[in-house]
Write a protein that holds these residues in place. Structure first.
Motif, PDB file in Angstrom:
ATOM      1  N   ILE A   1      -9.640   8.895 -12.947  1.00  0.00           N
ATOM      2  CA  ILE A   1      -8.596   9.201 -11.979  1.00  0.00           C
ATOM      3  C   ILE A   1      -7.628   8.028 -11.903  1.00  0.00           C
ATOM      4  N   THR A   2      -6.353   8.337 -12.003  1.00  0.00           N
ATOM      5  CA  THR A   2      -5.348   7.293 -11.862  1.00  0.00           C
ATOM      6  C   THR A   2      -4.142   7.850 -11.093  1.00  0.00           C
ATOM      7  N   ALA A   3      -3.465   6.981 -10.406  1.00  0.00           N
ATOM      8  CA  ALA A   3      -2.343   7.379  -9.556  1.00  0.00           C
ATOM      9  C   ALA A   3      -1.053   7.421 -10.367  1.00  0.00           C
ATOM     10  N   ILE A   4      -0.480   8.607 -10.504  1.00  0.00           N
ATOM     11  CA  ILE A   4       0.746   8.765 -11.292  1.00  0.00           C
ATOM     12  C   ILE A   4       1.940   8.084 -10.621  1.00  0.00           C
ATOM     13  N   ASN A   5       1.878   7.917  -9.317  1.00  0.00           N
ATOM     14  CA  ASN A   5       2.986   7.269  -8.610  1.00  0.00           C
ATOM     15  C   ASN A   5       3.061   5.767  -8.887  1.00  0.00           C
ATOM     16  N   GLU A   6       2.078   5.221  -9.579  1.00  0.00           N
ATOM     17  CA  GLU A   6       2.080   3.792  -9.889  1.00  0.00           C
ATOM     18  C   GLU A   6       2.828   3.478 -11.181  1.00  0.00           C
ATOM     19  N   TYR A   7       3.600   4.437 -11.681  1.00  0.00           N
ATOM     20  CA  TYR A   7       4.333   4.248 -12.939  1.00  0.00           C
ATOM     21  C   TYR A   7       5.331   3.100 -12.864  1.00  0.00           C
ATOM     22  N   ASP A   8       5.761   2.729 -11.654  1.00  0.00           N
ATOM     23  CA  ASP A   8       6.749   1.651 -11.536  1.00  0.00           C
ATOM     24  C   ASP A   8       6.229   0.462 -10.734  1.00  0.00           C
TER      25      ASP A   8
ATOM     26  N   SER B   1       0.818  -1.205   0.000  1.00  0.00           N
ATOM     27  CA  SER B   1       0.000   0.000   0.000  1.00  0.00           C
ATOM     28  C   SER B   1       0.855   1.259   0.000  1.00  0.00           C
ATOM     29  N   ASP B   2       0.326   2.310  -0.631  1.00  0.00           N
ATOM     30  CA  ASP B   2       1.004   3.608  -0.618  1.00  0.00           C
ATOM     31  C   ASP B   2       1.163   4.132   0.803  1.00  0.00           C
TER      32      ASP B   2
ATOM     33  N   ASP C   1      -4.800   8.170  10.448  1.00  0.00           N
ATOM     34  CA  ASP C   1      -4.807   6.704  10.405  1.00  0.00           C
ATOM     35  C   ASP C   1      -6.000   6.209   9.586  1.00  0.00           C
ATOM     36  N   VAL C   2      -7.143   6.806   9.826  1.00  0.00           N
ATOM     37  CA  VAL C   2      -8.366   6.393   9.137  1.00  0.00           C
ATOM     38  C   VAL C   2      -8.322   6.804   7.664  1.00  0.00           C
ATOM     39  N   LEU C   3      -7.887   8.029   7.387  1.00  0.00           N
ATOM     40  CA  LEU C   3      -7.849   8.515   6.000  1.00  0.00           C
ATOM     41  C   LEU C   3      -6.883   7.730   5.128  1.00  0.00           C
ATOM     42  N   ARG C   4      -5.842   7.178   5.716  1.00  0.00           N
ATOM     43  CA  ARG C   4      -4.821   6.467   4.927  1.00  0.00           C
ATOM     44  C   ARG C   4      -5.151   4.992   4.698  1.00  0.00           C
ATOM     45  N   ILE C   5      -6.243   4.531   5.248  1.00  0.00           N
ATOM     46  CA  ILE C   5      -6.650   3.145   5.000  1.00  0.00           C
ATOM     47  C   ILE C   5      -7.047   3.016   3.535  1.00  0.00           C
ATOM     48  N   GLN C   6      -6.575   1.983   2.897  1.00  0.00           N
ATOM     49  CA  GLN C   6      -6.923   1.735   1.505  1.00  0.00           C
ATOM     50  C   GLN C   6      -7.596   0.384   1.399  1.00  0.00           C
ATOM     51  N   ILE C   7      -8.794   0.420   0.876  1.00  0.00           N
ATOM     52  CA  ILE C   7      -9.540  -0.810   0.661  1.00  0.00           C
ATOM     53  C   ILE C   7      -9.813  -0.912  -0.834  1.00  0.00           C
TER      54      ILE C   7
END
Length: 161
Positions: free
Chosen positions: A92-99, A17-18, A41-47
């Motif tokens: 919407i897509t995450a640019i940090n997922e390039y690698d 996870s990011d 903590d709650v905002l950073r949860i990724q489901i």
């Protein structure tokens, strides 16, 4: 632990996870007996989205329908009918997922797969009259990551710095 840090440095090769770094840096606080989650903590949860999730809301007299199809790219035929009479699409897509490798496709990155879906969306007859926006989010994580993981390694056509 140096082993965990070493593994985390190679997180693009795994499905981490990011927010992993945030939680790893907060382990002492989280592990305490009197731990209460903070707003961060709650905002950073990724489901991960599984299935098809639809939200409707009204704003200034206009009805909006927001759809998250998550990882359903392989089942597009089953959900295309949800998009009859669409006026606009925000992709919407995450640019940090390039690698970051895709679990099932180790030769492709998550950003490549996402942009492939975006291209298919652009060429789909359903959406020829739609306004389509492309948002690249997680630019803060991208700015951090680009210092260590070179873009041209994953996008050879890129010739910038």
């Amino acid at each position: 632990d140096s082993g965990v840090q070493s593994c985390f440095e190679r997180r693009n090769e795994f499905q981490i996870s990011d927010s992993g770094k945030y939680y790893l840096d907060s382990l002492n606080r989280i592990y305490s007996l009197d731990y209460l989650p903070t707003i961060q903590d709650v905002l950073r949860i990724q489901i991960a989205t599984t299935g098809f999730v639809e939200y409707t809301f009204q704003l200034r007299g206009v009805m909006f329908r927001m759809v998250d199809q998550g990882c359903l790219t392989l089942e597009r035929r089953k959900w295309m009918h949800y998009f009859d009479d669409v006026k606009a699409i925000i992709f919407i897509t995450a640019i940090n997922e390039y690698d970051q490798v895709v679990h099932d496709y180790l030769e492709e990155t998550k950003l490549h797969k996402s942009l492939e879906l975006f291209r298919k969306l652009l060429s789909n007859p359903y959406f020829q009259k739609c306004v389509i926006f492309l948002f690249l989010n997680k630019t803060d994580l991208f700015a951090e990551k680009i210092m260590k993981s070179h873009l041209n390694q994953y996008f050879p056509e890129y010739t910038g710095p």
